[in-house]
Design a protein around this motif. Structure first.
Motif, PDB file in Angstrom:
ATOM      1  N   GLU A   1       0.817  -1.214   0.000  1.00 27.73           N
ATOM      2  CA  GLU A   1       0.000   0.000   0.000  1.00 27.73           C
ATOM      3  C   GLU A   1       0.852   1.265   0.000  1.00 27.73           C
ATOM      4  OE1 GLU A   1      -3.019   0.018   3.013  1.00 27.73           O
ATOM      5  OE2 GLU A   1      -3.395  -2.112   2.698  1.00 27.73           O
ATOM      6  N   ILE A   2       2.015   1.220   0.635  1.00 27.37           N
ATOM      7  CA  ILE A   2       2.821   2.434   0.732  1.00 27.37           C
ATOM      8  C   ILE A   2       3.967   2.478  -0.278  1.00 27.37           C
ATOM      9  CG2 ILE A   2       2.271   2.988   3.115  1.00 27.37           C
ATOM     10  CD1 ILE A   2       4.827   1.538   3.941  1.00 27.37           C
ATOM     11  N   ARG A   3       4.106   1.439  -1.044  1.00 24.67           N
ATOM     12  CA  ARG A   3       5.171   1.390  -2.046  1.00 24.67           C
ATOM     13  C   ARG A   3       4.876   2.417  -3.144  1.00 24.67           C
ATOM     14  NH1 ARG A   3       6.548  -4.182  -4.852  1.00 24.67           N
ATOM     15  NH2 ARG A   3       8.662  -4.022  -4.118  1.00 24.67           N
ATOM     16  N   PRO A   4       5.872   3.269  -3.466  1.00 24.27           N
ATOM     17  CA  PRO A   4       5.629   4.260  -4.525  1.00 24.27           C
ATOM     18  C   PRO A   4       5.501   3.575  -5.881  1.00 24.27           C
ATOM     19  CG  PRO A   4       7.921   4.339  -3.784  1.00 24.27           C
ATOM     20  CD  PRO A   4       7.205   3.360  -2.904  1.00 24.27           C
ATOM     21  N   ALA A   5       4.775   4.228  -6.769  1.00 21.68           N
ATOM     22  CA  ALA A   5       4.638   3.690  -8.126  1.00 21.68           C
ATOM     23  C   ALA A   5       6.007   3.637  -8.778  1.00 21.68           C
ATOM     24  CB  ALA A   5       3.704   4.578  -8.935  1.00 21.68           C
ATOM     25  N   ARG A   6       6.202   2.625  -9.603  1.00 16.11           N
ATOM     26  CA  ARG A   6       7.479   2.494 -10.301  1.00 16.11           C
ATOM     27  C   ARG A   6       7.690   3.660 -11.254  1.00 16.11           C
ATOM     28  NH1 ARG A   6      11.292  -1.273 -10.796  1.00 16.11           N
ATOM     29  NH2 ARG A   6      11.774  -1.656 -12.954  1.00 16.11           N
ATOM     30  N   ARG A   7       8.897   4.137 -11.316  1.00 17.44           N
ATOM     31  CA  ARG A   7       9.235   5.231 -12.216  1.00 17.44           C
ATOM     32  C   ARG A   7       9.233   4.729 -13.653  1.00 17.44           C
ATOM     33  NH1 ARG A   7       8.475   6.850  -7.815  1.00 17.44           N
ATOM     34  NH2 ARG A   7       9.453   8.630  -6.840  1.00 17.44           N
ATOM     35  N   LYS A   8       8.983   5.670 -14.583  1.00 15.58           N
ATOM     36  CA  LYS A   8       8.943   5.322 -16.004  1.00 15.58           C
ATOM     37  C   LYS A   8       9.830   6.280 -16.783  1.00 15.58           C
ATOM     38  CE  LYS A   8       4.294   5.206 -15.668  1.00 15.58           C
ATOM     39  NZ  LYS A   8       3.614   5.239 -14.585  1.00 15.58           N
ATOM     40  N   ILE A   9      10.511   5.711 -17.773  1.00 12.65           N
ATOM     41  CA  ILE A   9      11.346   6.501 -18.677  1.00 12.65           C
ATOM     42  C   ILE A   9      10.912   6.153 -20.098  1.00 12.65           C
ATOM     43  CG2 ILE A   9      13.685   6.865 -19.560  1.00 12.65           C
ATOM     44  CD1 ILE A   9      14.726   6.137 -16.767  1.00 12.65           C
ATOM     45  N   LEU A  10      10.809   7.169 -20.936  1.00 17.05           N
ATOM     46  CA  LEU A  10      10.486   6.965 -22.346  1.00 17.05           C
ATOM     47  C   LEU A  10      11.708   7.315 -23.193  1.00 17.05           C
ATOM     48  CD1 LEU A  10       8.598   6.477 -24.768  1.00 17.05           C
ATOM     49  CD2 LEU A  10       7.826   8.858 -24.514  1.00 17.05           C
ATOM     50  N   ILE A  11      12.086   6.387 -24.061  1.00 17.80           N
ATOM     51  CA  ILE A  11      13.148   6.628 -25.043  1.00 17.80           C
ATOM     52  C   ILE A  11      12.475   6.688 -26.413  1.00 17.80           C
ATOM     53  CG2 ILE A  11      15.219   5.729 -26.156  1.00 17.80           C
ATOM     54  CD1 ILE A  11      15.737   4.105 -23.568  1.00 17.80           C
ATOM     55  N   ALA A  12      12.562   7.833 -27.061  1.00 20.02           N
ATOM     56  CA  ALA A  12      11.978   7.996 -28.396  1.00 20.02           C
ATOM     57  C   ALA A  12      13.105   8.255 -29.382  1.00 20.02           C
ATOM     58  CB  ALA A  12      10.978   9.144 -28.399  1.00 20.02           C
ATOM     59  N   ASP A  13      13.330   7.278 -30.252  1.00 21.33           N
ATOM     60  CA  ASP A  13      14.416   7.375 -31.233  1.00 21.33           C
ATOM     61  C   ASP A  13      14.079   6.423 -32.374  1.00 21.33           C
ATOM     62  OD1 ASP A  13      16.892   7.258 -32.656  1.00 21.33           O
ATOM     63  OD2 ASP A  13      17.989   7.718 -30.806  1.00 21.33           O
ATOM     64  N   ASP A  14      14.255   6.878 -33.609  1.00 24.23           N
ATOM     65  CA  ASP A  14      13.931   6.022 -34.743  1.00 24.23           C
ATOM     66  C   ASP A  14      15.018   4.981 -35.011  1.00 24.23           C
ATOM     67  OD1 ASP A  14      15.393   8.413 -35.502  1.00 24.23           O
ATOM     68  OD2 ASP A  14      15.215   7.752 -37.572  1.00 24.23           O
ATOM     69  N   ALA A  15      16.185   5.134 -34.422  1.00 19.31           N
ATOM     70  CA  ALA A  15      17.279   4.176 -34.634  1.00 19.31           C
ATOM     71  C   ALA A  15      17.227   3.087 -33.557  1.00 19.31           C
ATOM     72  CB  ALA A  15      18.615   4.896 -34.598  1.00 19.31           C
ATOM     73  N   PHE A  16      16.931   1.872 -33.970  1.00 20.52           N
ATOM     74  CA  PHE A  16      16.819   0.738 -33.045  1.00 20.52           C
ATOM     75  C   PHE A  16      18.069   0.586 -32.188  1.00 20.52           C
ATOM     76  CE2 PHE A  16      17.610  -3.753 -32.098  1.00 20.52           C
ATOM     77  CZ  PHE A  16      16.480  -4.060 -31.355  1.00 20.52           C
ATOM     78  N   ASP A  17      19.247   0.638 -32.816  1.00 21.98           N
ATOM     79  CA  ASP A  17      20.499   0.461 -32.071  1.00 21.98           C
ATOM     80  C   ASP A  17      20.678   1.531 -30.999  1.00 21.98           C
ATOM     81  OD1 ASP A  17      21.027  -1.730 -33.629  1.00 21.98           O
ATOM     82  OD2 ASP A  17      22.507  -0.727 -34.904  1.00 21.98           O
ATOM     83  N   SER A  18      20.289   2.745 -31.309  1.00 19.52           N
ATOM     84  CA  SER A  18      20.396   3.836 -30.329  1.00 19.52           C
ATOM     85  C   SER A  18      19.463   3.620 -29.153  1.00 19.52           C
ATOM     86  CB  SER A  18      20.078   5.179 -30.983  1.00 19.52           C
ATOM     87  OG  SER A  18      21.084   5.533 -31.894  1.00 19.52           O
ATOM     88  N   ARG A  19      18.231   3.186 -29.444  1.00 21.50           N
ATOM     89  CA  ARG A  19      17.287   2.896 -28.352  1.00 21.50           C
ATOM     90  C   ARG A  19      17.830   1.785 -27.457  1.00 21.50           C
ATOM     91  NH1 ARG A  19      13.448   2.561 -32.441  1.00 21.50           N
ATOM     92  NH2 ARG A  19      13.066   0.380 -31.955  1.00 21.50           N
ATOM     93  N   GLN A  20      18.355   0.734 -28.076  1.00 19.68           N
ATOM     94  CA  GLN A  20      18.871  -0.401 -27.300  1.00 19.68           C
ATOM     95  C   GLN A  20      20.059   0.002 -26.434  1.00 19.68           C
ATOM     96  OE1 GLN A  20      17.481  -3.684 -27.198  1.00 19.68           O
ATOM     97  NE2 GLN A  20      15.908  -2.287 -27.919  1.00 19.68           N
TER      98      GLN A  20
END
Length: 140
Positions: free
Chosen positions: A6-25
């Motif tokens: 009940e008191i655990r904070p929500a997990r943080r989220k990060i968004l990576i937006a990049d058209d190059a698959f290798d760069s995202r990975q």
């Protein structure tokens, strides 16, 4: 009843937006070394906008040059919905006009490809310093 859930904070989220698959990975791999967060990815600007609205990430890495919508268009959309969102612009080159425009829109930083672990860590420390969100970084 389990109190800790009940008191655990929500997990943080990060968004990576990049058209190059290798760069995202690569960026995803680097981030996983330093953060305790769910990492979401988008391969173009249109998907980045949709993913942003669905996940409401605490931190966004946004490539400037992407198909469908470029990073500057997505940044403007994010600013309309959440003016204080922490967005880091990513680029393989630095067009002065786009850098100036991004600064005017209040980006949290810039990362130039190819990524370095130190530069990513610097951006993460800036995020923590500006937001006070110490939960994002791993406590290792």
């Amino acid at each position: 009843m389990n109190m800790s859930s009940e008191i655990r904070p929500a997990r943080r989220k990060i968004l990576i937006a990049d058209d190059a698959f290798d760069s995202r990975q690569l960026l995803s791999r680097l981030l996983r070394q330093f953060v305790d967060a769910d990492i979401h990815e988008a391969r173009n600007g249109l998907l980045a906008s949709q993913e942003y609205r669905m996940t409401r990430p605490q931190l966004v890495f946004l490539d400037i040059d992407m198909p469908e919508r470029d990073g500057m268009e997505v940044l403007k959309e994010i600013r309309q919905e959440q003016p204080d969102a922490f967005v880091v612009m990513v680029t393989g080159f630095s067009a002065v006009e786009k850098v100036q425009e991004a600064i005017a829109l209040g980006v949290g930083g810039f990362v130039v490809k190819p990524y370095s672990a130190q530069r990513i860590l610097d951006v993460l420390h800036k995020y923590v310093a500006e937001t006070g969100d110490t939960e994002l970084l791993r406590g290792d």
